[in-house]
Design a protein around this motif. Structure first.
Motif, PDB file in Angstrom:
ATOM      1  N   UNK A 126       0.709  -1.002   0.067  1.00 56.25           N
ATOM      2  CA  UNK A 126       0.375  -0.407   0.457  1.00 56.25           C
ATOM      3  C   UNK A 126       0.794   1.338   0.121  1.00 56.25           C
ATOM      4  N   UNK A 127       1.718   0.819   0.999  1.00 59.61           N
ATOM      5  CA  UNK A 127       3.096   2.252   1.332  1.00 59.61           C
ATOM      6  C   UNK A 127       3.581   2.766  -0.254  1.00 59.61           C
ATOM      7  N   UNK A 128       4.080   1.233  -0.820  1.00 58.92           N
ATOM      8  CA  UNK A 128       4.512   1.476  -2.149  1.00 58.92           C
ATOM      9  C   UNK A 128       3.860   1.803  -3.014  1.00 58.92           C
ATOM     10  N   UNK A 129       2.890   1.603  -3.525  1.00 60.01           N
ATOM     11  CA  UNK A 129       1.508   2.296  -4.183  1.00 60.01           C
ATOM     12  C   UNK A 129       1.435   3.367  -4.451  1.00 60.01           C
TER      13      UNK A 129
ATOM     14  N   UNK B 230       3.058   6.149  -7.265  1.00 59.08           N
ATOM     15  CA  UNK B 230       1.702   7.598  -7.878  1.00 59.08           C
ATOM     16  C   UNK B 230       2.554   9.333  -7.418  1.00 59.08           C
ATOM     17  N   UNK B 231       2.647   9.092  -6.798  1.00 56.12           N
ATOM     18  CA  UNK B 231       3.214  10.572  -6.603  1.00 56.12           C
ATOM     19  C   UNK B 231       4.595  10.955  -6.820  1.00 56.12           C
TER      20      UNK B 231
ATOM     21  N   UNK C 204      -1.488   4.026 -10.190  1.00 55.84           N
ATOM     22  CA  UNK C 204      -1.054   3.236  -8.520  1.00 55.84           C
ATOM     23  C   UNK C 204      -1.232   4.071  -7.087  1.00 55.84           C
ATOM     24  N   UNK C 205      -1.172   5.312  -7.073  1.00 53.61           N
ATOM     25  CA  UNK C 205      -1.548   5.574  -6.299  1.00 53.61           C
ATOM     26  C   UNK C 205      -2.496   5.299  -4.943  1.00 53.61           C
ATOM     27  N   UNK C 206      -4.475   5.360  -6.171  1.00 51.42           N
ATOM     28  CA  UNK C 206      -5.302   4.916  -5.411  1.00 51.42           C
ATOM     29  C   UNK C 206      -5.423   3.538  -5.517  1.00 51.42           C
TER      30      UNK C 206
END
Length: 469
Positions: free
Chosen positions: A407-410, A414-415, A438-440
């Motif tokens: 989750x943190x990696x996504x 994204x950012x 990726x962020x969502x």
């Protein structure tokens, strides 16, 4: 006001209120700094554009030694993360549960910003707006997210890095500073890619000092990992940091300015350089010198209530402050009343005060709308450890940890992808579609974990007294 008074009255006696003050001051200085140095003009197509005034005001570069306050944020972040992780473990929780719950306050306000910007960009694109211009506007509004990328990498590393601190103390940031020096050598002499690790090593070094500050308040900790907190230590750190900063910038090869200025031989902040760490040392010294008077002042009710109020929405303020500038510029341009005085002129300086006041009004409106998202993230919720219920098999725990990391990696991916995408790219959503996906996806995984994946029965609700942020 009644809510603030209740929170102030319930503040634990042992809380380091100075940390909360520093966080509020750091973000306030970032906001005022960005607003204050912004130069508004028109491009060749007659559209509003903006850039920093620092390139035209070299006399102001030494002021960035105080205005560059991101080290302060990582310092207090290290303190807060150590405090909340320790409290969680004392209650029988684990690092993964801490990490899952920690994501709530960081991710929810950020998601609100990105979704609103993407929806606004989509509406503009459907109305035949130039996708390059749409991207440019969104790019400007998302500039603050570069900092969040670094912080969202540092936070998941807190459990192992805090374990290293507990074992090796101040030797850990010393090693990290050495790695930053090696990266700087690559930037100056080659290969430049050697400095890529400085994005992590530099901020981790400052974050480790926050651990040391937290542990210094515990008398049982061995002296070798204590950070001295006396006024004498503060004066020493201030002097050493300033001398090192002068030698590195005025005498050495580093720019005097600690913020990005196009055309300078290197950027002291991206990635963090030895010069920035020297400034962080001096800032830490100043912080220690002012600690006593500040703590006495914060024992008064009204100052402490003001600090609580700012900290309740501090990330919202940070995330939306450049969106406020975009909205104000767009409004003034539509009205034909957008001033564009020459940088450094009397008109430009005279415009600073009404410009800041107008931006403060717009930001206040945005905070009123979106601030409750962050404020709600701090309220009572069953800790992730409690929500697991009896489903604590080792295999399930490993899956839970892997999902939290994913989750943190996504979110970070994204950012980061958004930050690396050029501002002139044609993006109908303002944000690159892969970055948004990726962020969502990462935010969705963390939201699912916070909702109680793997729990059985109805979880017991209770407050997490160590929010620490």
């Amino acid at each position: 006001m009644r809510r603030l008074r209740q929170l102030a009255e319930r503040t634990p006696a042992g809380r380091e209120r100075y940390v909360d003050l520093l966080r509020a001051l750091a973000i306030t200085m970032v906001v005022l700094g960005h607003w204050g140095v912004t130069v508004i003009g028109y491009d060749r197509a007659g559209r509003p554009t903006g850039h920093s005034a620092l390139g035209d005001l070299p006399w102001a570069w030494p002021l960035t030694w105080v205005a560059q306050v991101m080290p302060v944020f990582f310092l207090v972040g290290g303190y807060a993360n150590a405090a909340s992780l320790t409290a969680r473990r004392l209650r029988g929780g684990d690092a993964t549960g801490w990490l899952i719950d920690r994501s709530a306050r960081l991710v929810r306000p950020t998601t609100a910003l990105l979704v609103v910007l993407a929806v606004g960009a989509a509406v503009a694109s459907l109305r035949d707006a130039d996708p390059v211009q749409v991207r440019t506007v969104v790019w400007f509004a998302t500039i603050p997210l570069w900092f969040l990328v670094a912080y969202l990498v540092v936070v998941p590393l807190t459990p192992p890095m805090y374990a290293l601190h507990r074992r090796f103390g101040l030797a850990v940031p010393a090693v990290l500073v050495g790695l930053v020096a090696l990266g700087d050598l690559g930037r100056l002499l080659g290969p430049a890619g050697l400095a890529t690790g400085n994005y992590l090593f530099g901020w981790l070094a400052v974050h480790q000092l926050g651990f040391a500050w937290y542990d210094a308040r515990s008398p049982e900790n061995p002296r070798r990992r204590r950070l001295p907190l006396s006024r004498r230590a503060g004066a020493t750190l201030l002097a050493v940091g300033l001398v090192a900063l002068v030698l590195l910038t005025v005498v050495g090869p580093y720019p005097v300015v600690l913020l990005n200025v196009p055309g300078e031989r290197l950027d002291n902040a991206a990635p963090p350089s030895l010069a920035l760490l020297a400034a962080a040392t001096a800032q830490l010294g100043l912080i220690l010198l002012l600690r006593g008077p500040a703590e006495r002042w914060l024992r008064r009710r009204r100052p402490w209530e003001a600090v609580i109020a700012v900290n309740a929405v501090v990330l919202t303020i940070f995330l939306w402050h450049l969106t406020a500038a975009v909205l104000l510029v767009g409004l003034l341009d539509a009205l034909g009343a957008l001033p564009t005085p020459r940088v450094g002129s009397a008109a430009w300086w005279g415009w600073r005060v009404p410009w800041l006041l107008a931006l403060a009004v717009v930001l206040a409106a945005l905070v009123a709308v979106f601030g409750p998202i962050e404020a709600r993230s701090r309220r009572s919720a069953p800790p992730a450890d409690a929500r697991r219920g009896p489903a604590g098999a080792p295999g399930r725990g490993r899956v839970r940890t892997a999902l939290a990391a994913a989750g943190y990696a996504g979110i970070v991916a994204g950012l980061l992808l958004n930050s690396l995408t050029r501002k002139a790219a044609p993006e109908p959503l303002g944000l690159p579609a892969p970055a948004l996906v990726a962020y969502l996806a990462g935010a969705g995984v963390l939201r699912w974990l916070r909702s109680g994946w793997g729990s059985r029965g109805s979880p017991r609700r209770g407050a997490d007294p160590a929010s620490g942020s």
